[in-house]
Design a protein around this motif. Structure first.
Motif, PDB file in Angstrom:
ATOM      1  N   GLY A 182      -7.631   1.324   2.403  1.00 15.25           N
ATOM      2  CA  GLY A 182      -8.255   1.718   1.144  1.00 15.25           C
ATOM      3  C   GLY A 182      -7.320   2.398   0.165  1.00 15.25           C
ATOM      4  N   GLY A 183      -6.021   2.405   0.477  1.00 11.09           N
ATOM      5  CA  GLY A 183      -5.050   3.059  -0.394  1.00 11.09           C
ATOM      6  C   GLY A 183      -4.749   2.264  -1.653  1.00 11.09           C
TER       7      GLY A 183
ATOM      8  N   CYS B  73       0.849  -1.188   0.000  1.00  9.37           N
ATOM      9  CA  CYS B  73       0.000   0.000   0.000  1.00  9.37           C
ATOM     10  C   CYS B  73       0.885   1.238   0.000  1.00  9.37           C
ATOM     11  CB  CYS B  73      -0.917   0.006   1.226  1.00  9.37           C
ATOM     12  SG  CYS B  73      -1.937   1.498   1.332  1.00  9.37           S
ATOM     13  N   VAL B  74       0.642   2.138  -0.954  1.00  8.06           N
ATOM     14  CA  VAL B  74       1.465   3.341  -1.048  1.00  8.06           C
ATOM     15  C   VAL B  74       1.125   4.336   0.057  1.00  8.06           C
ATOM     16  CG1 VAL B  74       1.697   3.059  -3.546  1.00  8.06           C
ATOM     17  CG2 VAL B  74      -0.121   4.511  -2.644  1.00  8.06           C
ATOM     18  N   ASP B  75      -0.011   4.134   0.743  1.00  5.78           N
ATOM     19  CA  ASP B  75      -0.407   5.041   1.819  1.00  5.78           C
ATOM     20  C   ASP B  75       0.066   4.569   3.188  1.00  5.78           C
ATOM     21  OD1 ASP B  75      -1.634   6.810   0.080  1.00  5.78           O
ATOM     22  OD2 ASP B  75      -3.570   5.807   0.191  1.00  5.78           O
ATOM     23  N   CYS B  76      -0.313   3.353   3.573  1.00  6.01           N
ATOM     24  CA  CYS B  76       0.026   2.884   4.932  1.00  6.01           C
ATOM     25  C   CYS B  76       1.263   2.003   4.972  1.00  6.01           C
ATOM     26  CB  CYS B  76      -1.159   2.161   5.565  1.00  6.01           C
ATOM     27  SG  CYS B  76      -1.536   0.539   4.837  1.00  6.01           S
ATOM     28  N   GLY B  77       1.739   1.556   3.798  1.00  3.61           N
ATOM     29  CA  GLY B  77       2.963   0.771   3.741  1.00  3.61           C
ATOM     30  C   GLY B  77       2.810  -0.708   4.023  1.00  3.61           C
ATOM     31  N   GLU B  78       1.614  -1.171   4.287  1.00  8.98           N
ATOM     32  CA  GLU B  78       1.398  -2.593   4.576  1.00  8.98           C
ATOM     33  C   GLU B  78       1.615  -3.441   3.318  1.00  8.98           C
ATOM     34  OE1 GLU B  78       0.653  -4.361   7.428  1.00  8.98           O
ATOM     35  OE2 GLU B  78       1.151  -2.496   8.467  1.00  8.98           O
TER      36      GLU B  78
ATOM     37  N   LEU C  16       0.911  10.481  -6.296  1.00  7.46           N
ATOM     38  CA  LEU C  16       1.930   9.707  -6.996  1.00  7.46           C
ATOM     39  C   LEU C  16       2.427  10.448  -8.231  1.00  7.46           C
ATOM     40  CD1 LEU C  16       0.368   6.113  -6.858  1.00  7.46           C
ATOM     41  CD2 LEU C  16       2.012   7.156  -5.289  1.00  7.46           C
ATOM     42  N   ILE C  17       1.508  11.104  -8.942  1.00  2.76           N
ATOM     43  CA  ILE C  17       1.891  11.867 -10.132  1.00  2.76           C
ATOM     44  C   ILE C  17       2.815  13.016  -9.748  1.00  2.76           C
ATOM     45  CG2 ILE C  17       1.046  13.243 -12.075  1.00  2.76           C
ATOM     46  CD1 ILE C  17      -1.676  11.780 -11.717  1.00  2.76           C
TER      47      ILE C  17
ATOM     48  N   ARG D  79      -7.954  -2.478  -3.756  1.00  7.64           N
ATOM     49  CA  ARG D  79      -7.422  -1.470  -2.841  1.00  7.64           C
ATOM     50  C   ARG D  79      -6.953  -2.112  -1.537  1.00  7.64           C
ATOM     51  NH1 ARG D  79      -7.487   4.161  -3.472  1.00  7.64           N
ATOM     52  NH2 ARG D  79      -8.227   4.697  -5.559  1.00  7.64           N
ATOM     53  N   CYS D  80      -6.190  -1.345  -0.764  1.00  9.96           N
ATOM     54  CA  CYS D  80      -5.621  -1.825   0.496  1.00  9.96           C
ATOM     55  C   CYS D  80      -6.721  -2.280   1.455  1.00  9.96           C
ATOM     56  CB  CYS D  80      -4.798  -0.718   1.143  1.00  9.96           C
ATOM     57  SG  CYS D  80      -4.158  -1.132   2.783  1.00  9.96           S
TER      58      CYS D  80
END
Length: 397
Positions: free
Chosen positions: A32-33, A12-17, A312-313, A27-28
């Protein structure tokens, strides 16, 4: 799942899991990331000589850097598109070289095929029977085509303004097409309602499936290899959702980190002035965009007022020392005509934002006189032939 040896799951690019790709499909599950495929790069033993010994016949020639094996891919030999030298454009821009990556030569005429071959492969390996997405047009056509190839049913939600070719070919491929009055957001709302009512539908929507940007990263692999392993100074990309831009930036870092190249190209997002949330956020130094309240551009493929992956962009633009530029619809259409008349190459109307953006960037002094600039032509000109012809007729031509 039939995955490649180095593919080790989704992060996940948001939480890193980190998640197992058989269990996490979209999605995560935690936040939800956006999920991004990850690899054990130490396990990848790939040299320039290895690649040069292979036929240049498909994006799946880079399978070591993709989640799925070439043998298991739902493929129509997408990718391996031409990188065309444009000497007249180079003279006009005042740079050393201009190269045009011509994605119009893919099976359904756009770079969307690269994303859908990966997304539909994932769907098939997860046991899906139906796939669904909303689209401005080209991704819907590609999804219907690859779903047909895999023997899956497809459900495509298009805005009424989508091009005739896209609508016709979704039907031709046997897709279940819903035309929604309004724009891409309206088609998205209808898609969300349908997904809520159909638990068995598998989404192949951009940045909902983790695999579309992964397929599109292969454009950068090809650009570098076709340019004799010389990394271009800049890549200018017509940007709506930014899937290809994010994917290519990832690919550039992968090639560098694997020791196949020494640097990464500067990435530039080109948008239409009537819908430029990425440009606005970049110029204001923001990490995330604000929704563009009143989108107004004829370039439907990049009319994305609320690009969900804008962090990300923007990260890719800044990390690569690139930038963002917005030009008028007239300038974009004029650029498509200029490329056709000066180089003979057919750019899609939306895609020509890369050319008009490059002209503006050159005038601003963004490029050096010896620079190599790559323009992404993300789709064939005949997808928008009515738009381009109408533009000429409006000029009395």
């Amino acid at each position: 799942m039939e995955t490649t040896d180095a593919f080790d799951g989704l992060r996940c690019v948001d939480c890193g899991e980190q998640f197992d790709a058989e269990e996490a499909t979209h999605r995560c599950p935690e936040c939800g990331g956006i999920l991004d495929p990850t690899y054990d790069y130490d396990a990848i033993d790939l040299t320039r000589e290895d690649l040069e010994s292979r036929r240049f016949d498909s994006m799946w020639r880079y399978e070591e850097l993709l989640p799925f094996t070439r043998e298991s891919a739902v493929s129509m030999d997408e990718g391996a598109t031409q990188l065309v030298e444009c000497p007249k454009l180079a003279d006009e821009l005042g740079v050393g070289r201009v190269l045009l990556k011509d994605e119009g030569r893919n099976p359904t005429g756009t770079f969307k095929d690269r994303g859908q071959t990966a997304a539909i492969t994932a769907a098939a390996q997860h046991g899906a029977t139906d796939v669904a997405l909303n689209s401005a047009g080209n991704a819907g056509q590609a999804a219907a085509a690859y779903a047909a190839r895999a023997g899956l049913d497809s459900h495509v939600f298009l805005p009424s303004r989508a091009g005739f070719t896209n609508k016709a070919m979704v039907n031709v491929h046997g897709g279940d097409m819903k035309i929604v009055e309004g724009r891409i957001g309206d088609a998205g709302a209808a898609y969300e309602d349908a997904m809520a009512d159909n638990d068995d539908w598998y989404s192949v929507k951009t940045f909902v499936t983790p695999y579309r940007h992964e397929g599109k990263k292969t454009m950068l692999y090809e650009i570098v290899e076709q340019n004799d392993w010389e990394v271009p100074d800049a890549v200018v990309y017509p940007t709506g959702g930014g899937v290809g831009l994010v994917g290519m930036h990832k690919a550039a870092k992968e090639l560098r980190d694997l020791g196949l190249t020494d640097e990464i190209p500067s990435m530039y997002a080109a948008q239409a002035e009537g819908c430029a949330p990425i440009v606005e956020a970049f110029e204001e130094g923001k990490a995330v965009h604000e929704t563009w309240e009143t989108p107004d551009t004829i370039c439907g493929g990049i009319e994305i007022p609320d690009p969900g992956a804008s962090p990300l962009i923007l990260e890719a633009l800044r990390e690569s020392d690139g930038g963002a530029v917005a030009t008028s619809d007239e300038a974009i259409l004029d650029s498509a005509v200029t490329v056709a008349q000066h180089e003979g190459l057919e750019m899609g109307a939306t895609c020509a934002a890369a050319a008009s953006g490059a002209w503006d960037l050159a005038q601003e002094g963004e490029f050096g006189e010896d620079d190599t600039i790559v323009l992404l032509n993300t789709g064939a000109g005949n997808k928008d032939d009515d738009v381009l012809r109408s533009h000429l007729m409006g000029k009395g031509i």
